[in-house]
Write an enzyme that holds these catalytic residues in place. Sequence first.
Site, PDB file in Angstrom:
ATOM      1  CG  ASP A   1     -30.354  67.647   5.414  1.00  0.00           C
ATOM      2  OD1 ASP A   1     -30.142  66.541   4.906  1.00  0.00           O
ATOM      3  OD2 ASP A   1     -29.560  68.596   5.316  1.00  0.00           O
TER       4      ASP A   1
ATOM      5  CG  HIS B   1     -27.763  62.193   3.915  1.00  0.00           C
ATOM      6  ND1 HIS B   1     -27.831  62.665   5.202  1.00  0.00           N
ATOM      7  CD2 HIS B   1     -28.181  63.221   3.135  1.00  0.00           C
ATOM      8  CE1 HIS B   1     -28.262  63.911   5.182  1.00  0.00           C
ATOM      9  NE2 HIS B   1     -28.499  64.280   3.941  1.00  0.00           N
TER      10      HIS B   1
ATOM     11  CD  GLU C   1     -25.333  64.564   2.161  1.00  0.00           C
ATOM     12  OE1 GLU C   1     -25.535  65.255   1.159  1.00  0.00           O
ATOM     13  OE2 GLU C   1     -25.509  64.994   3.314  1.00  0.00           O
ATOM     14  CD  GLU C   2     -25.932  66.769   6.268  1.00  0.00           C
ATOM     15  OE1 GLU C   2     -25.242  67.572   5.643  1.00  0.00           O
ATOM     16  OE2 GLU C   2     -27.182  66.785   6.260  1.00  0.00           O
TER      17      GLU C   2
ATOM     18  CG  HIS D   1     -27.055  71.536   7.764  1.00  0.00           C
ATOM     19  ND1 HIS D   1     -25.920  71.565   6.986  1.00  0.00           N
ATOM     20  CD2 HIS D   1     -27.825  70.547   7.242  1.00  0.00           C
ATOM     21  CE1 HIS D   1     -26.004  70.637   6.035  1.00  0.00           C
ATOM     22  NE2 HIS D   1     -27.156  70.021   6.172  1.00  0.00           N
TER      23      HIS D   1
END
Length: 701
Positions: free
Chosen positions: A364, A354, A401-402, A513
Amino acid sequence: MVKASLTGILACSLVVSPLLPLNKVGAEANKETVVGFSKAKADWALDFEKRFKEQVSEEFISHYSKSMSIRPALVASKGNKASLEFAVNELKEAGLDPQVATYDVYLSTPKKISITQTAPVTRSLKVIEDLPEDLAFKDEVIMGYNAYSPSGTVEGELVYANYGQPQDFKELEKRGISLKGKIVLVRYGKNFRGVKPDLAAQYGAAGVLIYSDPEDDGYLKGDVYPKGPWRPKDAIQRGSILSIYRYPGDPLTPGAPSIDGVKRIQPDQASSLPKIPTTPISYAEAEGLLKALEGEKAPEEWQGGFPFEYKVGPGGTKVNLSLDIEYSQEPAHDVIVKIPGAKYPEQTIVIGAHRDTWAYGSKDNTSGWSTTMEIARALGKLHKEGWRPDRTIVLAGWDGEEYGLIGSTEWAEEHKKELTENAVAYINLDSVAGQNFGASSVPSLNELIYSITKTTENPETKTTVFEDWSKKSGSEKPAIGQLGSGSDYTVFIQHIGVPSADLGFSSPDGLYHSAYDNTYSLETFVDPGYKQHAAAAKLAGSMALRLANADVLPIKYSDYASAIKSLTNEVEKHGTLGVDLAGVKKQLDEWEAASKELEEYGAKLTSKTELSKDELQQLRKINEALMQQERDLTNQKGLPSREWFKHQIWAPGLTTGYAAQPLPALVEAQQANDEQKFKEAVKALEKSLEQATKTAKAAIK
Ligand SMILES: [Zn+2]
């Protein structure tokens, strides 16, 4: 320079990279790496892999990563668009032809998040990190929020429910603590965050606050950012609470791509959308809520890291949540690059990562996406030099994606027919920066993963990735995980039945995150020099090449059958409601025997120096059967509890969200004590296994 017609060139010394010590593992790799290849072809293929690995460059990866991490790239944001343009330009500059696939999807955007403690004192809680004034693109860092939370204002007494797992809610019920109209405070961890409000809503809660306890990823683990990689007191874990375990992707188009002309359901019909206002907070803000909480002492395991006794409430603390969240149709942009195959161009191996991030997202998942771009660049370079894989390799950067695996799900739903007919495998890269290798996959790909890790160097230890992995896990056969959900492989394995694997490197940290997953933390704590990124590129790229070039696909269903046998025994231990599993077991024996026979037949053909036309045709049939058997494990009706999930063996658990629930239909019927449903699940499983057996047998001459 080098031409594609070099098949058969003498390259036997290339089986193991000269960088690697010729120890036991290396020598073992010598024999193992050639599964699925004729001798002449193996030399060419391993040469191809070696040249590919030589192309992979830390410099390019670092350039991609730094350039894309400078600005938050949340789906449908300005930064996401800038990152898209950067990636497309870089890929074009590398001589590739990137395509952008855009979907029109239902997304949430926070306008104002206010959280106020209203008793015993009144104070408003901070909803974003204390970021430095001069931080680039600071204004584009989104406030802490949970994507897809409903908008609304709720106020009530606070109750603490530990991790928000089923047993935690049961414990409160046992103590006679009602959640009706309450605000539930839960901590992050143990299950997917979306499960927490889902369960809380079932108990009548009005709203949910999710915080990161210092015991789980904060100061009790070690030095916090910027001194160390652990979560500082102001860092907030953002994240989606979409019920991806019901169905992922655009909540308004289950099972169909979000393109023009597709029917969209109403939001109130979308069972993946959460029901009660939910929002995340830092531990600095959670402390005051927990400290003032009255009521019974919390069970011992519920005690977190703060230096005071945790109580469950209610009493003492009251909270008001006022969430102003807007919903709208927005674009999600996937990037797709193809390296066309020369021999079987219609057959594809997909590598995906992603490309969207919650904030700066260096780990991420700019790590996975930079790595994927580097695989594309390196393969593109070899392609220009005349190296053609036999099958097509597709490289994808997924958007959204998140928010709920949006881009991958919509793309795969759009290309469902081609993928069903021709997808060989899917390889996922989500967070590949860190010191420890890890993998999850279908059991049929385990051997291939072992083999690939035995021929790639771990840049830290200078041994093979396999050796380091084996040493750290204390096992000669390190465990490979099961696929549940939580990343983009979901649609490939669970919805379509494409053999899938998720590969990556990780190091424990607490910046997940938050606004502090950035270039500084990545380069300081996670992967200085981008070496593990490069190793991940080498691993995933060689795995794709191995699959793309094999005479007989290295997908081993005898391992799969044996894994399902163990899973079946596990189910049996918990009681089968009087239903006999003998039929399933018999079918598993037959499938195992048939797949062994097919594997031997494939090995016999590849051991020949020359193949007749008829034998070449046989190879094609074997490979079709090797793709088809995973599809055979799906059932078009889907699971009784959620029809989007078609796979009979794997699904995410309904109360774990991320972790796999093997044999989902059986286990769910067992847990519900529903004999009829259990019988039906057994029948459906038998049918899938019977079909897979038939497919294997039909390819044996
Ligand atoms: Zn991710």
